[in-house]
Design an enzyme around this catalytic site. Structure first.
Site, short mmCIF file in Angstrom:
data_model
loop_
_atom_site.label_atom_id
_atom_site.label_comp_id
_atom_site.label_asym_id
_atom_site.label_seq_id
_atom_site.Cartn_x
_atom_site.Cartn_y
_atom_site.Cartn_z
N CYS A 131 -0.38 -4.20 0.27
CA CYS A 131 -1.17 -3.17 0.94
C CYS A 131 -2.63 -3.57 0.87
O CYS A 131 -3.24 -3.54 -0.20
CB CYS A 131 -0.95 -1.80 0.30
SG CYS A 131 -1.89 -0.47 1.10
N HIS A 140 5.14 -7.99 9.69
CA HIS A 140 4.50 -7.29 10.80
C HIS A 140 4.95 -7.88 12.12
O HIS A 140 5.16 -9.10 12.25
CB HIS A 140 2.98 -7.42 10.72
CG HIS A 140 2.37 -6.61 9.63
ND1 HIS A 140 1.83 -5.34 9.85
CD2 HIS A 140 2.22 -6.85 8.30
CE1 HIS A 140 1.38 -4.87 8.70
NE2 HIS A 140 1.60 -5.76 7.75
#
Length: 269
Positions: A74, A151
């Site tokens: 993150c 992603h």
């Protein structure tokens, strides 16, 4: 058992940080993390961040999304933790060791090197990850990249016009992505600027996603759409992403502490 916490955010992507480096906590389960993250009955956040001791780095950072699932990386939380720690450090994460450095009101984060092989994303089967021959309604030909977490990136004319609240969960859970996927829709504003919205795996629409900004910038750089350093504007604010000569991703941006408090562990365990 009263447990202290620090509420922080990076561009509106908010965290409950539990610092167990000096005083260990009981094991945190997915259910406990989800209960703490609940905005109606818990403290409320996008991610719960647990800091612990490490044998391979200065300390370790574990990340739990709002649904309780543990994830590897993150970027926004990394900047918040850098601000909290107050000094350069090597941090062990599920996605590998990152290097943090507080800078001004935020931090500079060495996020490591991106991975592009289909097995590293991971995808269910082999394909070109720079121009993927797949589509979901009007979203097609994405790129995929792993920057500590996975992603998929779609370049569109107007990212604000994409119904990401509807398409995001469909793509996140598509069988093509056996580990799930973070979904990014991006518009190239100029060779130095990208506008971005993110559907975050396990968290939903978010005001900002640091790893999403990194993944999108890297995908745009690989396609020759922007230079080796670019500004990525998200709904919560902007980040700078550089892909340096050593092949490492450097992300710079703000972070803030919101407030501190305590809770009773028994209320959530």
């Amino acid at each position: 058992m009263r447990v202290p916490f620090i509420k922080m955010h990076g561009l509106g992507n908010d965290f409950v940080v539990l610092d167990a480096r000096a005083d260990p906590l009981p094991p945190i389960s997915n259910a406990v993390a989800a209960a703490l993250a609940d905005r109606h009955t818990g403290i409320g956040c996008d991610q719960v961040i647990l800091l612990q001791s490490s044998d391979v780095a200065d300390f370790a950072m574990r990340i739990f999304n709002a649904d309780g699932g543990e994830v590897e990386a993150c970027g926004n939380a990394s900047r918040a933790v850098a601000l909290l720690h107050g000094a350069k450090a090597a941090v062990e994460t599920g996605g590998g060791i990152i290097h943090i450095e507080p800078v001004g009101h935020g931090a500079r984060i060495d996020m490591g090197t991106p991975e592009f092989e289909w097995e590293a994303i991971p995808l269910a089967y082999a394909m070109d990850t720079l121009n993927m021959p797949v589509a979901w309604e009007g979203l097609d030909q994405p790129a995929s990249v792993n920057v500590g977490n996975p992603h998929v990136v779609f370049f569109v004319e107007d990212c604000d016009a994409v119904p990401l609240d509807r398409l995001g969960p469909q793509i996140e859970t598509d069988p093509l992505f056996p580990a799930g996927i973070n979904v990014n829709v991006a518009t190239i504003e100029s060779p130095e600027a990208i506008r971005l919205r993110v559907w975050e795996r396990g968290a939903g629409l978010t005001r900002a996603c640091g790893t999403g900004a990194c993944a999108t910038a890297i995908a745009a750089m690989r396609r020759g759409l922007v230079g080796r350093e670019t500004r990525v504007a998200l709904p919560g604010g902007a980040l700078t992403v550089e892909w340096n000569e050593a092949g490492r991703i450097i992300m710079t941006g703000p972070a803030s502490e919101s407030f501190r408090g305590t809770f009773d562990w028994g209320d959530y365990a």
